[in-house]
Structure formats: C-alpha cells, structure tokens
Design a protein around this motif. Structure first.
Motif, PDB file in Angstrom:
ATOM      1  N   ASP A 154      10.699   1.803  14.824  1.00 51.52           N
ATOM      2  CA  ASP A 154      11.642   2.255  13.791  1.00 51.52           C
ATOM      3  C   ASP A 154      11.076   2.014  12.381  1.00 51.52           C
ATOM      4  O   ASP A 154      11.317   2.805  11.467  1.00 51.52           O
ATOM      5  N   THR A 155      10.346   0.939  12.226  1.00 50.63           N
ATOM      6  CA  THR A 155       9.773   0.632  10.903  1.00 50.63           C
ATOM      7  C   THR A 155       8.649   1.596  10.554  1.00 50.63           C
ATOM      8  O   THR A 155       8.566   2.096   9.424  1.00 50.63           O
ATOM      9  N   LEU A 156       7.764   1.869  11.512  1.00 45.58           N
ATOM     10  CA  LEU A 156       6.582   2.670  11.205  1.00 45.58           C
ATOM     11  C   LEU A 156       6.879   4.164  11.119  1.00 45.58           C
ATOM     12  O   LEU A 156       6.092   4.899  10.492  1.00 45.58           O
ATOM     13  N   VAL A 157       7.958   4.626  11.718  1.00 46.69           N
ATOM     14  CA  VAL A 157       8.273   6.060  11.613  1.00 46.69           C
ATOM     15  C   VAL A 157       9.042   6.363  10.325  1.00 46.69           C
ATOM     16  O   VAL A 157       9.171   7.535   9.948  1.00 46.69           O
ATOM     17  N   ASP A 158       9.546   5.343   9.654  1.00 46.14           N
ATOM     18  CA  ASP A 158      10.224   5.517   8.362  1.00 46.14           C
ATOM     19  C   ASP A 158       9.192   5.323   7.263  1.00 46.14           C
ATOM     20  O   ASP A 158       8.644   4.220   7.103  1.00 46.14           O
ATOM     21  N   ALA A 174       9.274   4.906   3.998  1.00 50.50           N
ATOM     22  CA  ALA A 174       9.538   3.851   3.013  1.00 50.50           C
ATOM     23  C   ALA A 174       9.376   2.467   3.637  1.00 50.50           C
ATOM     24  O   ALA A 174       8.749   1.575   3.050  1.00 50.50           O
ATOM     25  N   ARG A 175       9.926   2.279   4.832  1.00 57.50           N
ATOM     26  CA  ARG A 175       9.822   0.986   5.488  1.00 57.50           C
ATOM     27  C   ARG A 175       8.378   0.711   5.930  1.00 57.50           C
ATOM     28  O   ARG A 175       7.938  -0.437   5.932  1.00 57.50           O
ATOM     29  N   ARG A 176       7.655   1.759   6.320  1.00 59.41           N
ATOM     30  CA  ARG A 176       6.262   1.576   6.696  1.00 59.41           C
ATOM     31  C   ARG A 176       5.439   1.124   5.489  1.00 59.41           C
ATOM     32  O   ARG A 176       4.583   0.229   5.600  1.00 59.41           O
ATOM     33  N   PHE A 177       5.672   1.741   4.339  1.00 61.70           N
ATOM     34  CA  PHE A 177       5.001   1.333   3.105  1.00 61.70           C
ATOM     35  C   PHE A 177       5.304  -0.134   2.803  1.00 61.70           C
ATOM     36  O   PHE A 177       4.400  -0.910   2.461  1.00 61.70           O
ATOM     37  N   ALA A 178       6.574  -0.504   2.922  1.00 67.05           N
ATOM     38  CA  ALA A 178       6.962  -1.879   2.615  1.00 67.05           C
ATOM     39  C   ALA A 178       6.368  -2.862   3.623  1.00 67.05           C
ATOM     40  O   ALA A 178       5.921  -3.955   3.250  1.00 67.05           O
ATOM     41  N   TYR A 179       6.352  -2.494   4.910  1.00 69.66           N
ATOM     42  CA  TYR A 179       5.817  -3.408   5.921  1.00 69.66           C
ATOM     43  C   TYR A 179       4.334  -3.681   5.693  1.00 69.66           C
ATOM     44  O   TYR A 179       3.884  -4.827   5.829  1.00 69.66           O
ATOM     45  N   ASP A 207       8.898  -9.589   6.902  1.00 67.38           N
ATOM     46  CA  ASP A 207      10.050 -10.120   6.172  1.00 67.38           C
ATOM     47  C   ASP A 207      10.976  -9.023   5.662  1.00 67.38           C
ATOM     48  O   ASP A 207      12.139  -9.308   5.338  1.00 67.38           O
ATOM     49  N   ILE A 208      10.490  -7.812   5.578  1.00 68.37           N
ATOM     50  CA  ILE A 208      11.336  -6.725   5.053  1.00 68.37           C
ATOM     51  C   ILE A 208      12.504  -6.430   5.980  1.00 68.37           C
ATOM     52  O   ILE A 208      13.479  -5.784   5.573  1.00 68.37           O
ATOM     53  N   GLY A 209      12.435  -6.889   7.237  1.00 70.40           N
ATOM     54  CA  GLY A 209      13.547  -6.658   8.156  1.00 70.40           C
ATOM     55  C   GLY A 209      14.833  -7.315   7.705  1.00 70.40           C
ATOM     56  O   GLY A 209      15.922  -6.878   8.096  1.00 70.40           O
ATOM     57  N   SER A 210      14.734  -8.358   6.870  1.00 71.72           N
ATOM     58  CA  SER A 210      15.935  -9.047   6.377  1.00 71.72           C
ATOM     59  C   SER A 210      16.337  -8.601   4.974  1.00 71.72           C
ATOM     60  O   SER A 210      17.303  -9.137   4.431  1.00 71.72           O
ATOM     61  N   TRP A 211      15.616  -7.643   4.391  1.00 78.54           N
ATOM     62  CA  TRP A 211      15.957  -7.178   3.061  1.00 78.54           C
ATOM     63  C   TRP A 211      17.067  -6.140   3.162  1.00 78.54           C
ATOM     64  O   TRP A 211      16.896  -5.090   3.783  1.00 78.54           O
ATOM     65  N   LYS A 212      18.159  -6.412   2.531  1.00 80.06           N
ATOM     66  CA  LYS A 212      19.313  -5.518   2.561  1.00 80.06           C
ATOM     67  C   LYS A 212      19.309  -4.594   1.334  1.00 80.06           C
ATOM     68  O   LYS A 212      18.740  -4.908   0.300  1.00 80.06           O
ATOM     69  N   HIS A 213      19.959  -3.476   1.504  1.00 75.69           N
ATOM     70  CA  HIS A 213      20.164  -2.505   0.418  1.00 75.69           C
ATOM     71  C   HIS A 213      18.840  -1.978  -0.135  1.00 75.69           C
ATOM     72  O   HIS A 213      18.732  -1.640  -1.316  1.00 75.69           O
ATOM     73  N   CYS A 214      17.818  -1.906   0.702  1.00 80.08           N
ATOM     74  CA  CYS A 214      16.534  -1.323   0.310  1.00 80.08           C
ATOM     75  C   CYS A 214      16.308  -0.078   1.162  1.00 80.08           C
ATOM     76  O   CYS A 214      16.203  -0.180   2.395  1.00 80.08           O
ATOM     77  N   THR A 271     -17.468  -6.261  14.966  1.00 76.87           N
ATOM     78  CA  THR A 271     -16.781  -7.370  15.621  1.00 76.87           C
ATOM     79  C   THR A 271     -15.585  -6.845  16.396  1.00 76.87           C
ATOM     80  O   THR A 271     -15.215  -5.665  16.299  1.00 76.87           O
ATOM     81  N   ALA A 272     -14.974  -7.752  17.153  1.00 79.48           N
ATOM     82  CA  ALA A 272     -13.745  -7.427  17.883  1.00 79.48           C
ATOM     83  C   ALA A 272     -12.508  -7.802  17.079  1.00 79.48           C
ATOM     84  O   ALA A 272     -11.388  -7.738  17.611  1.00 79.48           O
ATOM     85  N   HIS A 273     -12.705  -8.200  15.830  1.00 78.99           N
ATOM     86  CA  HIS A 273     -11.588  -8.591  14.967  1.00 78.99           C
ATOM     87  C   HIS A 273     -10.788  -7.358  14.580  1.00 78.99           C
ATOM     88  O   HIS A 273     -11.346  -6.344  14.140  1.00 78.99           O
ATOM     89  N   PRO A 274      -9.452  -7.388  14.722  1.00 77.92           N
ATOM     90  CA  PRO A 274      -8.647  -6.222  14.327  1.00 77.92           C
ATOM     91  C   PRO A 274      -8.684  -6.029  12.822  1.00 77.92           C
ATOM     92  O   PRO A 274      -8.859  -6.989  12.062  1.00 77.92           O
ATOM     93  N   PRO A 275      -8.516  -4.825  12.335  1.00 76.26           N
ATOM     94  CA  PRO A 275      -8.518  -4.581  10.873  1.00 76.26           C
ATOM     95  C   PRO A 275      -7.316  -5.226  10.206  1.00 76.26           C
ATOM     96  O   PRO A 275      -6.268  -5.444  10.824  1.00 76.26           O
ATOM     97  N   PHE A 276      -7.485  -5.506   8.925  1.00 78.40           N
ATOM     98  CA  PHE A 276      -6.442  -6.172   8.149  1.00 78.40           C
ATOM     99  C   PHE A 276      -5.490  -5.143   7.547  1.00 78.40           C
ATOM    100  O   PHE A 276      -5.888  -4.041   7.147  1.00 78.40           O
ATOM    101  N   LEU A 277      -4.225  -5.561   7.441  1.00 78.08           N
ATOM    102  CA  LEU A 277      -3.248  -4.853   6.620  1.00 78.08           C
ATOM    103  C   LEU A 277      -3.161  -5.535   5.259  1.00 78.08           C
ATOM    104  O   LEU A 277      -3.533  -6.713   5.127  1.00 78.08           O
ATOM    105  N   PRO A 278      -2.659  -4.853   4.236  1.00 82.97           N
ATOM    106  CA  PRO A 278      -2.605  -5.485   2.902  1.00 82.97           C
ATOM    107  C   PRO A 278      -1.836  -6.801   2.888  1.00 82.97           C
ATOM    108  O   PRO A 278      -2.268  -7.754   2.236  1.00 82.97           O
ATOM    109  N   PHE A 279      -0.711  -6.893   3.590  1.00 83.85           N
ATOM    110  CA  PHE A 279       0.051  -8.139   3.550  1.00 83.85           C
ATOM    111  C   PHE A 279      -0.714  -9.280   4.228  1.00 83.85           C
ATOM    112  O   PHE A 279      -0.554 -10.449   3.853  1.00 83.85           O
TER     113      PHE A 279
END
Length: 359
Positions: free
Chosen positions: A124-128, A130-135, A141-148, A225-233
């Motif tokens: 649900d987060t990644l198909v939205d 705005a929420r994907r950008f925020a995640y 932690d964005i799962g607990s942000w209300k009114h966004c 390497t076998a290390h997964p790529p990083f996300l910005p957060f």
C-alpha cells in the motif's frame, strides 16, 4: 537518538577499559618472567598505552560502523520484503504482492498474520506515489504520521522532525564543549553537523535519489557485493550514527596523533602541562624549604651544644636572641626604614653648621 546515546555511553569508558586489559596482556606475552614491566607514569609505559589506545579506538570505530550497517540490513525495507527493485513500477509491485499474498494469506495457509499485514502495508505504501516518496526519505515512521496526503505534507512534517534533531544535537555538543569534552577538532565537528543537516534537508526535498547514491554507491554494492542497495533514509540513518561515532573517536585519537613537545606527553593539553609543571615546581620548592629548615635546626643545635646543661646561660641567650630578632625584624620593616630615613634627613637639614652628622 537512543542508539546515539548508547554509543556515547559506550565510547565514554569502553576504550580506556579495553586499553588497560590489552596492555596487561601485551606485557604478559612480551615480557619474560623475572623482567621488570614498564612502571606506570614512565615514558615507555605512556608510549605503549598511546599506541594500544589508538589501535583499540580504531577497531572499535570499525566495529560500530559494521554494527550500524548490520542493524540497517536486519531491519530490511519494503522493497527487500516484497522482493522488488527500487525502480519497480506500480504494476510490478501489485503483481508481486498478489503472489506473496497467495503464499502467506492467513485464510489460505497457516501463516503469520503479522507478516502478511506487513507485506500489505509495504504494498500500500509503495503503490501510493506520495507515500512512496515519503518512505524512501523518512523510513517506516511515516506510517504513524496523520493528516499527510501529498508530498508537500510529508516534506513539511519531515522538516519538523529533522530540525529539532539537529537543534538538540547542537545543544548537546555545546554543553559537552563547556564541560571540557570533545575539545579536539571542534571546528570540524560543527562543520560536519551543519553539512549533514544541509545534506539531509536536500535529500528529503528532492524528487530523486542523491547523485552519489544512485550513480556510484548502489551500483557498486549491486555489482561487487551481496549488500542490498541503500535507500535515502538508510543513508541518513547511517550518517547520523557514524557522525556521533566519528566525533568521539576523533576526539580520542586526534590528540594522541599530535607530535609531543619536549617534556610533554603525546596528547596532553598545554594547560594541563603548564599546571603540572607549576605543581612540580611548588613541590620542589616545599622540599627545599623543609631541607633548609632541617639544616638550620641542626646548626642551631651544634652552636648550642657547649651550653647544654647550663639553664642560666641558655635563658640569657634566649632573651638576647629574642631581643635581637625583634630589633632585626623592626629594622627590616619597610615602613620603619622609611621613617628612620626621613628623620635622619630632617635632622641633617635642620642641624647648625658644624654639628655632627651634617655635611
């Protein structure tokens, strides 16, 4: 923030504790039985401790870097849990979730309901958009942000979280500086804090990943390497942990790497060296005064030896010595000398011609 506080607590006592243990083990392995170990406070002992301390702090620094990266990998992320790349489209994410739902849905198989709900929240987060950008920039932690709802809402809420964090970090650094900690490299420490704050504000407000992350770090990790790529957060979280670790590590290693001045141990502060030298001089002066007092007492006893056993002579000498000390003390007083000088000068000026003492 709690992880950073624990890191500070660990850095406050672990390196010194481990350095003492390692130095004892080193002496036990390198010094044969019967040979004397370097005494505490000697230049050789201090040099061994300096080298061992640098080695211990460097190894602990590498360990904390590995630990921070390991915790990020263990926490995983929505992309890794769904098994899709960072550039996956909305269609790919939905398709992947349907296949995982068929494998882990509680109504179809005996599976963990919490894990299925986690997969659903990830989808649900990644198909939205705005929420994907925020995640990608703020994490789960964005799962607990209300009114966004929009990207603007998430960015505004993120700035409200980021600025107090760096404000508190600056306050802690300032207080530690007042208490005498983290003195070495103070300019670079503040510069790093400002650069890190600007970098984070830049990352959370840009529509794309940072250029160095998308063009260099992630391709390097994926290809070599076998290390997964990083996300910005994840990069931001790792940078925060490492900044605190580097602050304390460099404040401990930096003074030890500075060349020692003649008569000054490596890593010692000039103020501490001057204070130590002053205390040593005062101790030396006190010992000299005590030895002179002992010598004067012995000389007095030798001078009084011929009169030992004659109370009348000793009493007479005591009274004369007392009178001599009083007269000598009075005459040596600057005010008495000044008064006598003025009196003699006045007498010479007022005396008639031919009088004694008049020029």
């Amino acid at each position: 923030m709690s992880a950073n506080i624990l890191s500070l607590i660990g850095w406050s006592f672990l390196p010194n504790l481990v350095t003492g243990w390692v130095q004892s083990i080193y002496y036990g392995l390198t010094i044969r039985a019967g040979d004397r170990k370097p005494a505490r406070g000697t230049p050789r002992h201090a040099e061994h401790r300096r080298r061992i301390h640098i080695l211990v702090v460097s190894l602990y620094l590498l360990y904390t870097i590995y630990e921070a990266d390991y915790e990020l990998r263990r926490a995983s992320d929505y992309y890794a849990d769904l098994g899709v790349p960072h550039a996956a489209s909305e269609r790919d994410i939905k398709s992947r979730f349907r296949r995982l739902a068929a494998l882990h849905h509680p109504d179809k198989v005996m599976s963990d309901a919490d894990f299925f709900m986690h997969l659903k929240a990830a989808s649900d987060t990644l198909v939205d958009p705005a929420r994907r950008f925020a995640y990608e920039r703020f994490g789960p932690d964005i799962g607990s942000w209300k009114h966004c709802v929009t990207v603007r809402d998430f960015v505004g809420r993120g700035v409200q979280v980021v600025l107090p964090y760096y404000g508190l970090a600056a306050l802690v650094m300032y207080v530690l500086g007042l208490l005498g900690y983290l003195d070495w490299g103070r300019y670079w420490r503040w510069l790093t804090l400002v650069v890190l704050c600007v970098f984070e504000l830049h990352v959370i407000s840009r529509p794309t990943f940072p250029a160095f992350l998308q063009g260099f770090v992630n391709p390097l990790l994926s290809n070599l390497t076998a290390h997964p790529p990083f996300l910005p957060f994840q990069v931001i979280s790792l940078a925060r942990r490492l900044s605190v670790t580097l602050y304390v590590a460099f404040s401990q290693i930096g003074p030890l790497l500075q060349p020692a001045q003649p008569g000054q141990p490596a890593g010692a502060k000039p103020e501490q060296t001057e204070e130590k030298a002053l205390l040593q001089n005062l101790d030396r002066l006190e010992q000299t005064a005590r030895s002179m007092d002992v010598d004067a007492t012995r000389l007095m006893e030798l001078e009084m030896a011929p009169f030992a056993g004659d109370p009348e002579v000793i009493g007479s000498m005591r009274s004369k010595l007392k009178e001599w000390l009083v007269q000598n003390t009075i005459r040596a007083d600057p005010m008495v000398k000044d008064a006598l000088g003025r009196s003699l000068q006045k007498r010479r000026l007022d005396a008639p011609a031919g009088a004694r003492g008049n020029r």
